[in-house]
Design a protein around this motif. Structure first.
Motif, PDB file in Angstrom:
ATOM      1  N   VAL A  45     -22.144  26.124   0.153  1.00 25.28           N
ATOM      2  CA  VAL A  45     -21.142  25.926  -0.898  1.00 25.28           C
ATOM      3  C   VAL A  45     -19.742  26.041  -0.311  1.00 25.28           C
ATOM      4  CG1 VAL A  45     -20.144  26.963  -2.991  1.00 25.28           C
ATOM      5  CG2 VAL A  45     -22.614  26.661  -2.802  1.00 25.28           C
ATOM      6  N   PHE A  46     -19.549  27.057   0.508  1.00 24.28           N
ATOM      7  CA  PHE A  46     -18.246  27.272   1.130  1.00 24.28           C
ATOM      8  C   PHE A  46     -17.855  26.075   1.996  1.00 24.28           C
ATOM      9  CE2 PHE A  46     -15.674  28.983   4.671  1.00 24.28           C
ATOM     10  CZ  PHE A  46     -14.574  29.404   3.939  1.00 24.28           C
ATOM     11  N   CYS A  47     -18.770  25.563   2.797  1.00 23.65           N
ATOM     12  CA  CYS A  47     -18.491  24.412   3.674  1.00 23.65           C
ATOM     13  C   CYS A  47     -18.168  23.162   2.858  1.00 23.65           C
ATOM     14  CB  CYS A  47     -19.672  24.150   4.602  1.00 23.65           C
ATOM     15  SG  CYS A  47     -19.887  25.432   5.848  1.00 23.65           S
ATOM     16  N   LEU A  48     -18.921  22.912   1.805  1.00 26.03           N
ATOM     17  CA  LEU A  48     -18.660  21.749   0.969  1.00 26.03           C
ATOM     18  C   LEU A  48     -17.342  21.881   0.209  1.00 26.03           C
ATOM     19  CD1 LEU A  48     -22.230  20.908  -0.337  1.00 26.03           C
ATOM     20  CD2 LEU A  48     -20.871  19.634   1.318  1.00 26.03           C
ATOM     21  N   ALA A  49     -17.018  23.091  -0.213  1.00 26.73           N
ATOM     22  CA  ALA A  49     -15.735  23.313  -0.890  1.00 26.73           C
ATOM     23  C   ALA A  49     -14.582  23.046   0.075  1.00 26.73           C
ATOM     24  CB  ALA A  49     -15.660  24.728  -1.433  1.00 26.73           C
ATOM     25  N   ILE A  50     -14.734  23.456   1.324  1.00 20.38           N
ATOM     26  CA  ILE A  50     -13.702  23.187   2.335  1.00 20.38           C
ATOM     27  C   ILE A  50     -13.582  21.682   2.570  1.00 20.38           C
ATOM     28  CG2 ILE A  50     -13.174  23.387   4.798  1.00 20.38           C
ATOM     29  CD1 ILE A  50     -14.121  26.274   4.645  1.00 20.38           C
ATOM     30  N   ALA A  51     -14.712  20.993   2.644  1.00 17.54           N
ATOM     31  CA  ALA A  51     -14.679  19.543   2.863  1.00 17.54           C
ATOM     32  C   ALA A  51     -13.983  18.837   1.705  1.00 17.54           C
ATOM     33  CB  ALA A  51     -16.098  19.010   3.043  1.00 17.54           C
ATOM     34  N   SER A  52     -14.316  19.200   0.474  1.00 19.37           N
ATOM     35  CA  SER A  52     -13.677  18.535  -0.658  1.00 19.37           C
ATOM     36  C   SER A  52     -12.205  18.921  -0.760  1.00 19.37           C
ATOM     37  CB  SER A  52     -14.414  18.840  -1.963  1.00 19.37           C
ATOM     38  OG  SER A  52     -14.349  20.212  -2.273  1.00 19.37           O
ATOM     39  N   SER A  53     -11.868  20.127  -0.387  1.00 22.72           N
ATOM     40  CA  SER A  53     -10.459  20.536  -0.367  1.00 22.72           C
ATOM     41  C   SER A  53      -9.696  19.782   0.713  1.00 22.72           C
ATOM     42  CB  SER A  53     -10.339  22.036  -0.118  1.00 22.72           C
ATOM     43  OG  SER A  53     -10.902  22.759  -1.182  1.00 22.72           O
ATOM     44  N   SER A  54     -10.358  19.485   1.804  1.00 26.33           N
ATOM     45  CA  SER A  54      -9.727  18.712   2.872  1.00 26.33           C
ATOM     46  C   SER A  54      -9.388  17.301   2.402  1.00 26.33           C
ATOM     47  CB  SER A  54     -10.633  18.640   4.097  1.00 26.33           C
ATOM     48  OG  SER A  54     -10.849  19.914   4.622  1.00 26.33           O
ATOM     49  N   VAL A  55     -10.288  16.703   1.647  1.00 25.89           N
ATOM     50  CA  VAL A  55     -10.019  15.375   1.087  1.00 25.89           C
ATOM     51  C   VAL A  55      -8.810  15.438   0.165  1.00 25.89           C
ATOM     52  CG1 VAL A  55     -10.928  13.569  -0.444  1.00 25.89           C
ATOM     53  CG2 VAL A  55     -12.400  14.577   1.305  1.00 25.89           C
ATOM     54  N   LEU A  56      -8.760  16.468  -0.652  1.00 25.71           N
ATOM     55  CA  LEU A  56      -7.627  16.656  -1.566  1.00 25.71           C
ATOM     56  C   LEU A  56      -6.327  16.843  -0.781  1.00 25.71           C
ATOM     57  CD1 LEU A  56      -6.407  17.095  -4.347  1.00 25.71           C
ATOM     58  CD2 LEU A  56      -7.117  19.480  -4.202  1.00 25.71           C
ATOM     59  N   LEU A  57      -6.352  17.686   0.228  1.00 24.00           N
ATOM     60  CA  LEU A  57      -5.167  17.923   1.043  1.00 24.00           C
ATOM     61  C   LEU A  57      -4.714  16.644   1.743  1.00 24.00           C
ATOM     62  CD1 LEU A  57      -3.129  19.948   2.132  1.00 24.00           C
ATOM     63  CD2 LEU A  57      -4.728  20.453   3.981  1.00 24.00           C
ATOM     64  N   TYR A  58      -5.670  15.877   2.248  1.00 28.37           N
ATOM     65  CA  TYR A  58      -5.333  14.602   2.895  1.00 28.37           C
ATOM     66  C   TYR A  58      -4.608  13.675   1.926  1.00 28.37           C
ATOM     67  CZ  TYR A  58      -5.909   9.943   4.823  1.00 28.37           C
ATOM     68  OH  TYR A  58      -5.669   8.661   5.259  1.00 28.37           O
ATOM     69  N   GLN A  59      -5.109  13.568   0.704  1.00 31.64           N
ATOM     70  CA  GLN A  59      -4.477  12.702  -0.288  1.00 31.64           C
ATOM     71  C   GLN A  59      -3.073  13.201  -0.634  1.00 31.64           C
ATOM     72  OE1 GLN A  59      -5.324   9.779  -1.481  1.00 31.64           O
ATOM     73  NE2 GLN A  59      -7.198   9.780  -0.279  1.00 31.64           N
ATOM     74  N   MET A  60      -2.894  14.509  -0.692  1.00 31.45           N
ATOM     75  CA  MET A  60      -1.582  15.065  -0.998  1.00 31.45           C
ATOM     76  C   MET A  60      -0.596  14.792   0.134  1.00 31.45           C
ATOM     77  SD  MET A  60      -2.772  18.602  -2.826  1.00 31.45           S
ATOM     78  CE  MET A  60      -1.154  19.260  -3.053  1.00 31.45           C
ATOM     79  N   ILE A  61      -1.030  14.992   1.357  1.00 31.54           N
ATOM     80  CA  ILE A  61      -0.163  14.757   2.512  1.00 31.54           C
ATOM     81  C   ILE A  61       0.165  13.284   2.631  1.00 31.54           C
ATOM     82  CG2 ILE A  61      -0.079  14.771   5.040  1.00 31.54           C
ATOM     83  CD1 ILE A  61      -1.628  17.436   4.896  1.00 31.54           C
ATOM     84  N   LYS A  62      -0.812  12.444   2.420  1.00 32.29           N
ATOM     85  CA  LYS A  62      -0.592  10.998   2.501  1.00 32.29           C
ATOM     86  C   LYS A  62       0.430  10.548   1.480  1.00 32.29           C
ATOM     87  CE  LYS A  62      -3.185   6.699   2.540  1.00 32.29           C
ATOM     88  NZ  LYS A  62      -4.459   6.066   2.292  1.00 32.29           N
ATOM     89  N   ARG A  63       0.459  11.211   0.351  1.00 28.56           N
ATOM     90  CA  ARG A  63       1.404  10.850  -0.708  1.00 28.56           C
ATOM     91  C   ARG A  63       2.841  11.222  -0.355  1.00 28.56           C
ATOM     92  NH1 ARG A  63       0.802  11.287  -7.088  1.00 28.56           N
ATOM     93  NH2 ARG A  63       2.930  10.675  -7.530  1.00 28.56           N
ATOM     94  N   ILE A  64       3.000  12.265   0.435  1.00 26.76           N
ATOM     95  CA  ILE A  64       4.346  12.719   0.813  1.00 26.76           C
ATOM     96  C   ILE A  64       4.929  11.813   1.790  1.00 26.76           C
ATOM     97  CG2 ILE A  64       5.663  14.499   1.963  1.00 26.76           C
ATOM     98  CD1 ILE A  64       3.639  16.515   0.904  1.00 26.76           C
TER      99      ILE A  64
ATOM    100  N   GLU B  82       0.829  -1.207   0.000  1.00 26.95           N
ATOM    101  CA  GLU B  82       0.000   0.000   0.000  1.00 26.95           C
ATOM    102  C   GLU B  82       0.866   1.260   0.000  1.00 26.95           C
ATOM    103  OE1 GLU B  82      -3.367   2.372   0.000  1.00 26.95           O
ATOM    104  OE2 GLU B  82      -3.351   0.189  -0.151  1.00 26.95           O
ATOM    105  N   SER B  83       1.915   1.270   0.813  1.00 30.09           N
ATOM    106  CA  SER B  83       2.732   2.478   0.940  1.00 30.09           C
ATOM    107  C   SER B  83       3.679   2.695  -0.228  1.00 30.09           C
ATOM    108  CB  SER B  83       3.517   2.447   2.251  1.00 30.09           C
ATOM    109  OG  SER B  83       4.470   1.408   2.246  1.00 30.09           O
ATOM    110  N   THR B  84       3.942   1.681  -1.025  1.00 24.73           N
ATOM    111  CA  THR B  84       4.862   1.837  -2.146  1.00 24.73           C
ATOM    112  C   THR B  84       4.173   1.770  -3.503  1.00 24.73           C
ATOM    113  OG1 THR B  84       5.376  -0.540  -2.126  1.00 24.73           O
ATOM    114  CG2 THR B  84       6.829   0.909  -0.868  1.00 24.73           C
ATOM    115  N   ASN B  85       2.869   1.624  -3.524  1.00 27.82           N
ATOM    116  CA  ASN B  85       2.137   1.529  -4.786  1.00 27.82           C
ATOM    117  C   ASN B  85       1.880   2.937  -5.333  1.00 27.82           C
ATOM    118  OD1 ASN B  85       0.421   1.038  -6.929  1.00 27.82           O
ATOM    119  ND2 ASN B  85      -0.639  -0.617  -5.887  1.00 27.82           N
ATOM    120  N   VAL B  86       2.784   3.410  -6.178  1.00 27.09           N
ATOM    121  CA  VAL B  86       2.720   4.766  -6.715  1.00 27.09           C
ATOM    122  C   VAL B  86       1.516   4.948  -7.630  1.00 27.09           C
ATOM    123  CG1 VAL B  86       3.943   6.474  -8.118  1.00 27.09           C
ATOM    124  CG2 VAL B  86       5.206   5.047  -6.514  1.00 27.09           C
TER     125      VAL B  86
END
Length: 135
Positions: free
Chosen positions: A116-135, A74-78
């Motif tokens: 809209v603002f709350c949902l945009a923050i939630a979806s941005s949080s998912v994106l940020l989580y995926q980016m951080i997890k990748r690092i 899981e951790s090495t599957n690019v």
């Protein structure tokens, strides 16, 4: 045998303390303890360093532990990681476009813009989580 027990046994045979191993592998003593108690797993670089430190083959260290093998896969599957990141980016873009488009058709825009603002923050949080997890 699980990797935690193998790591602890190898450390004890080599005569190291958790503190000395932690210094050599550049992690905390608590991290070594967590690995040995299987509360978490080492990354592949740490496994290689531990293998060298304890003079034990990677094959001997890793074989037979399905959980550790799943963790390493899981951790090495690019490719899988990249797909998740692209999916999160697309979801974020689609969500923002959809919400802004829908806000044009609703009469009471002030309340809807907050949603809209709350949902945009939630979806941005998912994106940020995926980016951080990748690092």
């Amino acid at each position: 045998m699980e990797i935690g027990k193998k790591l602890k046994d190898a450390r004890m045979r080599s005569g190291f303390t958790q503190e000395s191993v932690a210094e050599k592998v550049n992690v905390s003593r608590q991290t070594i303890s967590n690995w040995e108690n299987e509360k978490s797993y080492p990354d592949i670089i740490s496994v290689i360093e531990l293998s060298n430190l304890y003079s034990i083959s990677l094959d001997e260290l890793l074989k037979g532990d399905e959980k550790m093998m799943e963790h390493l896969e899981e951790s090495t599957n690019v490719v899988k990681s990249t797909r998740k990141l692209i999916g999160a980016i697309l979801l974020n873009i689609i969500t923002v476009i959809l919400l802004v488009t829908l806000s044009m058709f609703l009469p009471d825009r002030s309340y809807y813009l907050l949603v809209v603002f709350c949902l945009a923050i939630a979806s941005s949080s998912v994106l940020l989580y995926q980016m951080i997890k990748r690092i």
